[in-house]
Scaffold this motif. Sequence first.
Motif, short mmCIF file in Angstrom:
data_model
loop_
_atom_site.label_atom_id
_atom_site.label_comp_id
_atom_site.label_asym_id
_atom_site.label_seq_id
_atom_site.Cartn_x
_atom_site.Cartn_y
_atom_site.Cartn_z
N TRP A 1 -12.00 3.45 8.24
CA TRP A 1 -11.36 2.27 7.63
C TRP A 1 -9.86 2.46 7.76
N ASN A 2 -9.12 1.38 8.06
CA ASN A 2 -7.67 1.51 8.11
C ASN A 2 -7.01 0.17 7.83
N ASP A 3 -5.74 0.26 7.37
CA ASP A 3 -4.94 -0.96 7.19
C ASP A 3 -3.59 -0.83 7.89
N GLY A 4 -3.48 0.13 8.81
CA GLY A 4 -2.23 0.33 9.53
C GLY A 4 -1.33 1.38 8.92
N ASN A 5 -1.50 1.67 7.62
CA ASN A 5 -0.74 2.71 6.94
C ASN A 5 -1.64 3.80 6.36
N VAL A 6 -2.88 3.47 6.16
CA VAL A 6 -3.86 4.41 5.61
C VAL A 6 -5.09 4.40 6.52
N TYR A 7 -5.47 5.59 6.98
CA TYR A 7 -6.63 5.74 7.86
C TYR A 7 -7.59 6.71 7.18
N LEU A 8 -8.77 6.23 6.84
CA LEU A 8 -9.77 7.04 6.15
C LEU A 8 -11.01 7.16 7.03
N PHE B 1 -13.02 14.20 -2.90
CA PHE B 1 -12.96 12.80 -2.51
C PHE B 1 -11.52 12.28 -2.54
N VAL B 2 -11.32 11.19 -1.81
CA VAL B 2 -10.06 10.47 -1.81
C VAL B 2 -10.35 9.01 -2.06
N ILE B 3 -9.62 8.40 -2.99
CA ILE B 3 -9.73 6.97 -3.27
C ILE B 3 -8.36 6.33 -3.05
N TYR B 4 -8.34 5.31 -2.24
CA TYR B 4 -7.10 4.58 -1.96
C TYR B 4 -7.06 3.31 -2.79
N ASP B 5 -6.00 3.15 -3.55
CA ASP B 5 -5.77 1.95 -4.36
C ASP B 5 -4.88 1.00 -3.54
N LYS B 6 -5.47 -0.04 -2.99
CA LYS B 6 -4.73 -0.97 -2.13
C LYS B 6 -3.63 -1.69 -2.90
N LEU B 7 -3.87 -1.97 -4.18
CA LEU B 7 -2.90 -2.72 -4.97
C LEU B 7 -1.63 -1.91 -5.21
N LYS B 8 -1.79 -0.64 -5.56
CA LYS B 8 -0.64 0.21 -5.86
C LYS B 8 -0.13 0.96 -4.63
N GLY B 9 -0.92 0.98 -3.56
CA GLY B 9 -0.53 1.76 -2.40
C GLY B 9 -0.54 3.25 -2.67
N GLU B 10 -1.53 3.70 -3.49
CA GLU B 10 -1.59 5.10 -3.91
C GLU B 10 -2.91 5.75 -3.50
N ILE B 11 -2.82 7.04 -3.26
CA ILE B 11 -3.98 7.88 -2.96
C ILE B 11 -4.29 8.74 -4.18
N PHE B 12 -5.58 8.80 -4.54
CA PHE B 12 -6.02 9.74 -5.57
C PHE B 12 -7.03 10.68 -4.92
N ALA B 13 -6.78 11.99 -5.00
CA ALA B 13 -7.67 13.00 -4.42
C ALA B 13 -8.07 14.00 -5.49
N ALA B 14 -9.33 14.42 -5.49
CA ALA B 14 -9.79 15.36 -6.50
C ALA B 14 -10.84 16.29 -5.92
N ARG B 15 -10.92 17.47 -6.54
CA ARG B 15 -11.88 18.48 -6.13
C ARG B 15 -12.66 18.96 -7.35
N ASP B 16 -13.93 19.33 -7.16
CA ASP B 16 -14.80 19.72 -8.28
C ASP B 16 -14.31 20.98 -8.98
N ARG B 17 -14.92 21.26 -10.11
CA ARG B 17 -14.41 22.28 -11.03
C ARG B 17 -14.22 23.64 -10.39
N PHE B 18 -15.20 24.10 -9.61
CA PHE B 18 -15.13 25.44 -9.02
C PHE B 18 -14.77 25.42 -7.54
N GLY B 19 -14.52 24.23 -7.00
CA GLY B 19 -14.15 24.15 -5.59
C GLY B 19 -15.30 24.38 -4.64
#
Length: 567
Positions: A36-43, A121-139
Amino acid sequence: MCGIAGIIGSNSNGIQQLESMLKSQAHRGPDATHIWNDGNVYLGHNRLSIIDLSSEADQPMVSSNGRYIIVFNGEIYNYLELKQQLLSYTFKTSSDTEVLLALFQQKGKDMLHDLNGMFAFVIYDKLKGEIFAARDRFGVKPFYYSFIGENLVFASEIKTLFTAGVEKVKNKKVWANYLSFGTYGLPNETFWEKVNQLPGGHYFEYSLGDEKIQPVRWYDFVGNVLKMPQLAEEELKRNYLQLLQDSIRLRFRADVAVGFNISGGLDSSVLLALVNNEFPNNNAIEAFTFYTNDYRYDELHWVELMLEKTKKPLNKCLLQVADVPQLIKKIATFQDEPFGGFPTLAYSQIFATAREKKVVVLLDGQGMDEAWAGYDYYQTKTGYTIQGTKTSPVRPEVLTEEYQAYASKEVYETPFDNDLQNLQYRDLFYTKIPRALRFNDRISMMHGTELREPFLDYRLVELAFSQKEAVKIKEGQGKWLLRELMKDLLGNEVALAPKRPLQTPQREWMASDLLEYITSKIENFSNSDLVKKDKVLSLWHEYQNGNQENSFYIWQWINLNEMLYEN
């Protein structure tokens, strides 16, 4: 379980670059690959289908309101329970990915505390133009990232970032510490200077154009443990067993065949007993074990003895000495960093066999020793992190003066008021668990299989870890209360057996059948800028002449040679 990758930032060649990245980690997700992409974010996403096998559950996935896009690697085991809290969301799939996305849409980053699973996981917020990335408790699931110019790139494997154009430069401190102390870097580090990892239990938020990443710890393990009550022994047994049973049930959720790995030790025996109790009449659940045809190390007799009562089918996976050179080369390519020795080679045979038999998910017993203080060095206080050795596993004297100057022993947090818990904490978040999870993720994913760790359910770890030393170690016996709990299920012979490192004839094979191969690799390694050639060759000569109490340092040299010259 899958692979994720992405490029954040304007990039005229973004799609082609991301396609190359996904191709390099295609083994992680052989069932589907999408971008998926919008020209600035490619996932990008490589999918291994486990829950909801339909194409509707493919990723990247867009939320129902069109605002959020997710790429996710892992499993949310309690997704069905979480789904019941999201009645206002209109689901299009029966996947755990969509539950994760819907939960984020409702609660934002606070939803992390609701998750029981392994994830990156990574979640892209199109409205804010922000990336949120997280990893589980023990990696359990990996997350690597770097910058190429102003662009942030991330992936599930290091080689994927190299494919994207990240420069391959040794992190000299980590290499020096590996040879000096046997460590593998801090939770944010890798063996490569330009490649970072997001530590387990952390997240970050990133806006387009930011120049750096600031990870934030979201999992407060220490705070949770300090709030945990000290339970009487019978209550502790009862509570822990209930959690064990629930953890097994959750990790059998899949739309594909699920099996389990087993050795002759206590942890695997517990896993077998619980699986059999939950599914007593299901003889389609297959067990897997490895052996080498060497009576000094093989546990096949114990495994067959245990399985005799359950009638679960057993797959015996043989590691042969003739296969070792090829396996070393192959597995080093998938690992990108140093990995465990010949036992890791043997373990990889299990996943190869499972995939051939179309058993896509396997459970194993990782995590009990760290939670219940099962390793011998918790009592001997040698300072080692290698089980079963009486001498130093490393030979730092081989390092050149330049690299000796880079060596700096890691200082770990000591958040508890006693040595035992601080050692356990070190192993959970800095040493044993991080490296074992990395080894095992790569060897399972190289065969397109998923590995689940029921004993690393955070509820189990917190409960066991928080209890007093007297229920963990008694009369020289580690994992004492766990053994007491398991007597009824397993009998005294298994429940009270001493801790044995899961081993292979690594020491013997190196000095005999593989002598020519090992010698050529060590001679090659001795020419590197890391080490003094004469010292390496002298120690190898001593090893050949019988100084073979441990072979960890010999394995280090072979492993690093593959990283330097063969891949």
